[in-house]
Design a protein around this motif. Structure first.
Motif, PDB file in Angstrom:
ATOM      1  N   UNK A 460       0.773  -1.243   0.000  1.00 28.68           N
ATOM      2  CA  UNK A 460       0.000   0.000   0.000  1.00 28.68           C
ATOM      3  C   UNK A 460       0.807   1.297   0.000  1.00 28.68           C
ATOM      4  N   UNK A 461       2.136   1.224  -0.072  1.00 33.19           N
ATOM      5  CA  UNK A 461       2.931   2.426   0.126  1.00 33.19           C
ATOM      6  C   UNK A 461       3.818   2.697  -1.084  1.00 33.19           C
ATOM      7  N   UNK A 462       3.732   3.893  -1.625  1.00 32.72           N
ATOM      8  CA  UNK A 462       4.551   4.270  -2.777  1.00 32.72           C
ATOM      9  C   UNK A 462       6.033   4.221  -2.424  1.00 32.72           C
ATOM     10  N   UNK A 463       6.812   3.588  -3.287  1.00 30.67           N
ATOM     11  CA  UNK A 463       8.267   3.462  -3.160  1.00 30.67           C
ATOM     12  C   UNK A 463       8.685   2.649  -1.930  1.00 30.67           C
ATOM     13  N   UNK A 464       7.915   2.614  -0.918  1.00 25.40           N
ATOM     14  CA  UNK A 464       8.083   1.759   0.266  1.00 25.40           C
ATOM     15  C   UNK A 464       9.542   1.599   0.710  1.00 25.40           C
ATOM     16  N   UNK A 465      10.159   2.639   1.232  1.00 23.83           N
ATOM     17  CA  UNK A 465      11.557   2.537   1.651  1.00 23.83           C
ATOM     18  C   UNK A 465      11.778   1.730   2.923  1.00 23.83           C
ATOM     19  N   UNK A 466      10.705   1.513   3.706  1.00 23.21           N
ATOM     20  CA  UNK A 466      10.855   0.857   5.009  1.00 23.21           C
ATOM     21  C   UNK A 466      10.458  -0.621   5.000  1.00 23.21           C
ATOM     22  N   UNK A 467       9.581  -1.031   4.077  1.00 20.57           N
ATOM     23  CA  UNK A 467       9.137  -2.416   4.023  1.00 20.57           C
ATOM     24  C   UNK A 467       8.004  -2.722   4.982  1.00 20.57           C
ATOM     25  N   UNK A 468       7.440  -3.936   4.868  1.00 17.51           N
ATOM     26  CA  UNK A 468       6.359  -4.352   5.754  1.00 17.51           C
ATOM     27  C   UNK A 468       6.319  -5.873   5.848  1.00 17.51           C
ATOM     28  N   UNK A 469       5.426  -6.369   6.712  1.00 17.62           N
ATOM     29  CA  UNK A 469       5.259  -7.808   6.939  1.00 17.62           C
ATOM     30  C   UNK A 469       3.796  -8.156   6.697  1.00 17.62           C
ATOM     31  N   UNK A 470       3.577  -9.113   5.810  1.00 17.17           N
ATOM     32  CA  UNK A 470       2.223  -9.549   5.477  1.00 17.17           C
ATOM     33  C   UNK A 470       1.998 -10.928   6.077  1.00 17.17           C
ATOM     34  N   UNK A 471       0.742 -11.275   6.308  1.00 21.37           N
ATOM     35  CA  UNK A 471       0.445 -12.605   6.859  1.00 21.37           C
ATOM     36  C   UNK A 471      -0.864 -13.113   6.277  1.00 21.37           C
ATOM     37  N   UNK A 472      -1.002 -14.436   6.291  1.00 26.66           N
ATOM     38  CA  UNK A 472      -2.224 -15.038   5.783  1.00 26.66           C
ATOM     39  C   UNK A 472      -2.528 -16.328   6.534  1.00 26.66           C
ATOM     40  N   UNK A 473      -3.788 -16.754   6.414  1.00 26.58           N
ATOM     41  CA  UNK A 473      -4.239 -18.031   6.963  1.00 26.58           C
ATOM     42  C   UNK A 473      -5.038 -18.724   5.867  1.00 26.58           C
ATOM     43  N   UNK A 474      -4.764 -20.005   5.596  1.00 27.73           N
ATOM     44  CA  UNK A 474      -5.485 -20.711   4.537  1.00 27.73           C
ATOM     45  C   UNK A 474      -6.936 -20.976   4.905  1.00 27.73           C
ATOM     46  N   UNK A 533      17.759  -6.070   7.119  1.00 27.25           N
ATOM     47  CA  UNK A 533      18.847  -5.830   6.169  1.00 27.25           C
ATOM     48  C   UNK A 533      18.513  -4.557   5.419  1.00 27.25           C
ATOM     49  N   UNK A 534      18.718  -3.437   6.087  1.00 28.23           N
ATOM     50  CA  UNK A 534      18.263  -2.188   5.512  1.00 28.23           C
ATOM     51  C   UNK A 534      19.282  -1.085   5.554  1.00 28.23           C
ATOM     52  N   UNK A 535      18.774   0.115   5.539  1.00 24.78           N
ATOM     53  CA  UNK A 535      19.604   1.305   5.536  1.00 24.78           C
ATOM     54  C   UNK A 535      20.088   1.579   6.956  1.00 24.78           C
ATOM     55  N   UNK A 536      21.414   1.530   7.148  1.00 26.19           N
ATOM     56  CA  UNK A 536      22.000   1.746   8.472  1.00 26.19           C
ATOM     57  C   UNK A 536      22.755   3.073   8.541  1.00 26.19           C
ATOM     58  N   UNK A 537      22.390   4.007   7.640  1.00 22.86           N
ATOM     59  CA  UNK A 537      23.074   5.306   7.623  1.00 22.86           C
ATOM     60  C   UNK A 537      22.785   6.124   8.869  1.00 22.86           C
ATOM     61  N   UNK A 538      21.606   5.866   9.481  1.00 20.37           N
ATOM     62  CA  UNK A 538      21.189   6.638  10.650  1.00 20.37           C
ATOM     63  C   UNK A 538      20.963   8.104  10.304  1.00 20.37           C
ATOM     64  N   UNK A 539      20.650   8.350   9.038  1.00 25.28           N
ATOM     65  CA  UNK A 539      20.485   9.721   8.544  1.00 25.28           C
ATOM     66  C   UNK A 539      19.184   9.846   7.756  1.00 25.28           C
ATOM     67  N   UNK A 540      18.758  11.086   7.550  1.00 26.66           N
ATOM     68  CA  UNK A 540      17.582  11.353   6.740  1.00 26.66           C
ATOM     69  C   UNK A 540      16.352  10.668   7.293  1.00 26.66           C
ATOM     70  N   UNK A 541      15.609  10.014   6.423  1.00 30.08           N
ATOM     71  CA  UNK A 541      14.385   9.354   6.876  1.00 30.08           C
ATOM     72  C   UNK A 541      14.684   8.157   7.781  1.00 30.08           C
ATOM     73  N   UNK A 542      15.942   7.727   7.821  1.00 33.45           N
ATOM     74  CA  UNK A 542      16.337   6.594   8.666  1.00 33.45           C
ATOM     75  C   UNK A 542      17.010   7.037   9.970  1.00 33.45           C
ATOM     76  N   UNK A 543      16.980   8.313  10.250  1.00 35.38           N
ATOM     77  CA  UNK A 543      17.623   8.836  11.459  1.00 35.38           C
ATOM     78  C   UNK A 543      17.043   8.172  12.704  1.00 35.38           C
ATOM     79  N   UNK A 544      17.949   7.730  13.587  1.00 27.74           N
ATOM     80  CA  UNK A 544      17.547   7.128  14.843  1.00 27.74           C
ATOM     81  C   UNK A 544      17.333   5.632  14.790  1.00 27.74           C
ATOM     82  N   UNK A 545      17.417   5.014  13.593  1.00 28.50           N
ATOM     83  CA  UNK A 545      17.153   3.578  13.488  1.00 28.50           C
ATOM     84  C   UNK A 545      18.407   2.733  13.696  1.00 28.50           C
TER      85      UNK A 545
END
Length: 621
Positions: A460-474, A533-545
């Motif tokens: 649901x997110x444009x460009x999705x720089x952070x990612x997400x987790x989806x789940x399902x049940x059969x 396994x992501x952006x570890x720059x700790x800068x910009x939109x990733x500041x504080x992560x």
């Protein structure tokens, strides 16, 4: 595998705790409410109340060059790139040769599984086991003293040898410390140059797999870019070949076919340039060699003389990992992700059924079965689309030659039948006692930018720089069902720098925020472990992560808590537990500065660490 023991989550209770997917997100990033099929209630939504599954105190994000764990936990380095793992193996040195690397642990550790051995009475031995662990790729600047700038034939051989799978025995002492048994009779390396691999299933012997070196089309040389993994209830290891395309190229220049382009093959590859010394990697001269990679490979860790089996019935793509569950009727069901932007989630269902105690029979389960690709509908329902010749338009008239062609080019088949393009499907994990399945979607800069990757309910997110987790049940809680219900478990984000959907879902906050979820696994008590396994720059939109990390989550409440922070520049990847859950093995891939002993070794080295509680208790509890 589903396990009736450790039933920490009652599924009936789970599905009765109902909220809409819209409530999971902080703002309008999703459409509608998620419903299950056949009268089954919607999935429980993510909320942030406390959880009984986790008692450890959350660690803070940081950018230190060390391992950070909760109070009361400690770790040891079990094995690192270049450590000897076979009898007579060479000690690590930056000047090790290719012949020495074959005797050593490979580079860039990734997926792994621990298999316990049995004692003299045939009982499970909690203090002895064999680990099978992947070595995904190499760090060229650390592998050679010349930093990879002037490659020799031996340098190429060394790089190929540093890929593949490591199998080695381990034992635990009275202090709960695990050590490698270097002279273990089960120890071996299944590397990129080994003649230990056999193709099985519908693609065996097909013209697409035949080469001048192997006119039979079934005797494969090597495995590489081994990413995630799986473990079967009959005691075998599944290693997953991912970015195989990067090792091939066409230095003389050649026109790539549509099929080759669909798998990312190009004239230059990833600048490994192995074709300078190894002609099999030259696509102009050996166009079929690349078709022999990109498979799930089944390995018997208990038989060092056995061949590793490439399972063509499970499809060829950039396999991240393989999560196996046994269906109610005994068939083996394996969920898999294709780790590339705009690719698909798959499910394999075996034709044969699991038979308790019949290992020889069970080792044939993955030879034959049906492959499906997932379609996620806007209303929260989903369907598995069959990838079988003659079904869903997969016919010769539409360009699909036969079943072998469909398996070799599973991506093309999945796209043709209308599966949903996803935001880099990575690890999949099945809950140990409930038919819930989770999948990490790491990120996707093309979401909403490319025509075949529109913004939709599942992404649901444009460009999705952070990612997400989806789940399902059969449907009907049956893993073989063609229908399922789904929702989004978590949207990673940064509430400190972002607003709206980019801030993340309600269960992500300033204290536990992360980006690019990747590795994923359940322990036997139902805790969900998330690695990044992501952006570890700790800068910009990733500041504080901070650095990449590992979090622990409650699949019922949605509560997420940071358990570990890795050293600088690394990816945290690969996870397995001892049977008593008192040791957690985790991979630290491509550390970039001084960890763990770069001053002594001359370079940082990828490694597996063994995490334990100082009081000997169960991890996470």
């Amino acid at each position: 595998m589903e396990n009736d023991a450790h039933k920490s989550v009652a599924f009936d209770e789970l599905i009765n705790k109902t909220i809409s997917r819209r409530n999971i997100l902080k703002s309008g990033g999703a459409i509608g409410a998620t419903g299950f099929l056949g009268g089954v209630s919607p999935l429980v939504g993510a909320v942030t109340q406390a959880t009984s599954l986790m008692s450890f105190k959350q660690v803070a994000a940081n950018a230190m060059d060390t391992i950070t764990l909760p109070e009361g936990y400690t770790h040891d380095v079990l094995v690192a790139w270049g450590d000897p793992i076979v009898k007579g193996g060479a000690k690590f040195s930056t000047t090790n040769t290719a012949a020495e690397q074959v005797t050593q642990y490979g580079d860039n550790t990734d997926g792994m599984s621990l298999f316990h051995l049995t004692d003299a009475n045939g009982s499970l031995d909690e203090s002895r086991g064999v680990i099978a662990a992947n070595s995904e790729y190499i760090n060229k600047k650390f592998m050679h003293t010349h930093k990879g700038e002037a490659m020799t034939a031996d340098d190429v051989k060394k790089e190929i040898a540093a890929h593949g799978v490591n199998v080695f025995e381990v034992e635990r002492n009275k202090k709960n410390e695990w050590k490698v048994v270097q002279n273990g009779k089960l120890n071996r390396r299944l590397h990129g140059d080994a003649n230990d691999f056999v193709m099985t299933g519908p693609a065996t012997g097909h013209n697409l797999l035949k080469t001048a070196a192997d006119p039979s089309g079934q005797m494969i040389r090597g495995t590489f870019n081994n990413c995630g993994n799986g473990q079967t209830p009959w005691g075998t290891y599944l290693t997953c070949e991912e970015n195989f395309n990067g090792y091939f190229g066409a230095p003389e220049g050649t026109q790539m076919t549509a099929e080759q382009k669909a798998y990312g093959l190009s004239e230059t590859g990833f600048d490994y340039n192995w074709w300078q010394e190894e002609e099999r990697f030259n696509l102009a001269k050996n166009p079929n060699e690349a078709n022999r990679f990109g498979w799930i490979v089944e390995i018997d860790p208990f038989d060092p003389s056995s061949k590793a089996l490439k399972r063509s019935a499970m499809g060829r793509f950039k396999h991240e990992n393989a999560a196996l569950a046994l269906a109610a009727d005994g068939r083996a069901v394996v969920y898999m992700g294709d780790d590339e932007r705009g690719e698909f989630i798959y499910k394999f269902v075996s034709h044969k059924k699991y038979v308790e105690g019949d290992r020889a029979h069970n080792m044939t389960l993955l030879e034959d079965g049906t492959l499906y690709a997932a379609k996620f509908n806007e209303d929260g329902s989903g369907k598995w689309l069959e990838l079988t010749y003659g079904q869903n338009g997969l016919t010769k008239a539409n360009g699909f030659e036969d079943q072998a062609y469909i398996m070799v080019y599973a991506r093309i088949a999945a796209r043709f039948v209308g599966a949903t393009t996803m935001d880099r499907p990575e690890w999949v994990a099945c809950h140990p006692s409930s038919p819930m399945v989770f999948c990490t979607l790491t990120n996707n800069k093309y979401r909403g930018e490319k025509d075949d990757q529109p913004i939709d309910a599942a992404n649901p997110r444009a460009q999705n720089p952070f990612g997400h987790i989806i789940r399902w049940v059969p449907e009907n809680r049956n893993h073989t069902s063609s229908k399922f219900g789904w929702d989004i478990y978590a949207m990673a984000g940064n509430p400190n720098t972002q607003t709206g959907a980019m801030a993340g879902s309600a269960n992500v906050n300033a204290d536990n925020m992360f980006n690019s979820p990747d590795g994923l696994a359940f322990d036997m008590d139902g805790r969900l472990w998330i690695q990044t396994d992501g952006n570890y720059s700790n800068e910009g939109i990733f500041a504080g992560q901070g650095n990449n990390q590992m979090l622990c989550a409650d699949p019922v409440t949605g509560h997420i808590r940071r358990f570990m922070v890795g050293p600088k520049s690394c990816e945290v990847t690969g996870i397995t537990f001892s049977n008593d859950q008192r040791t957690l093995f985790v991979g630290i891939q491509h550390p970039g500065e001084a960890w763990p002993n770069a001053e002594k070794d001359g370079v940082p080295r990828s490694a597996i660490i063994a995490i334990r509680k100082e009081d000997g208790g169960i991890i996470g509890s």
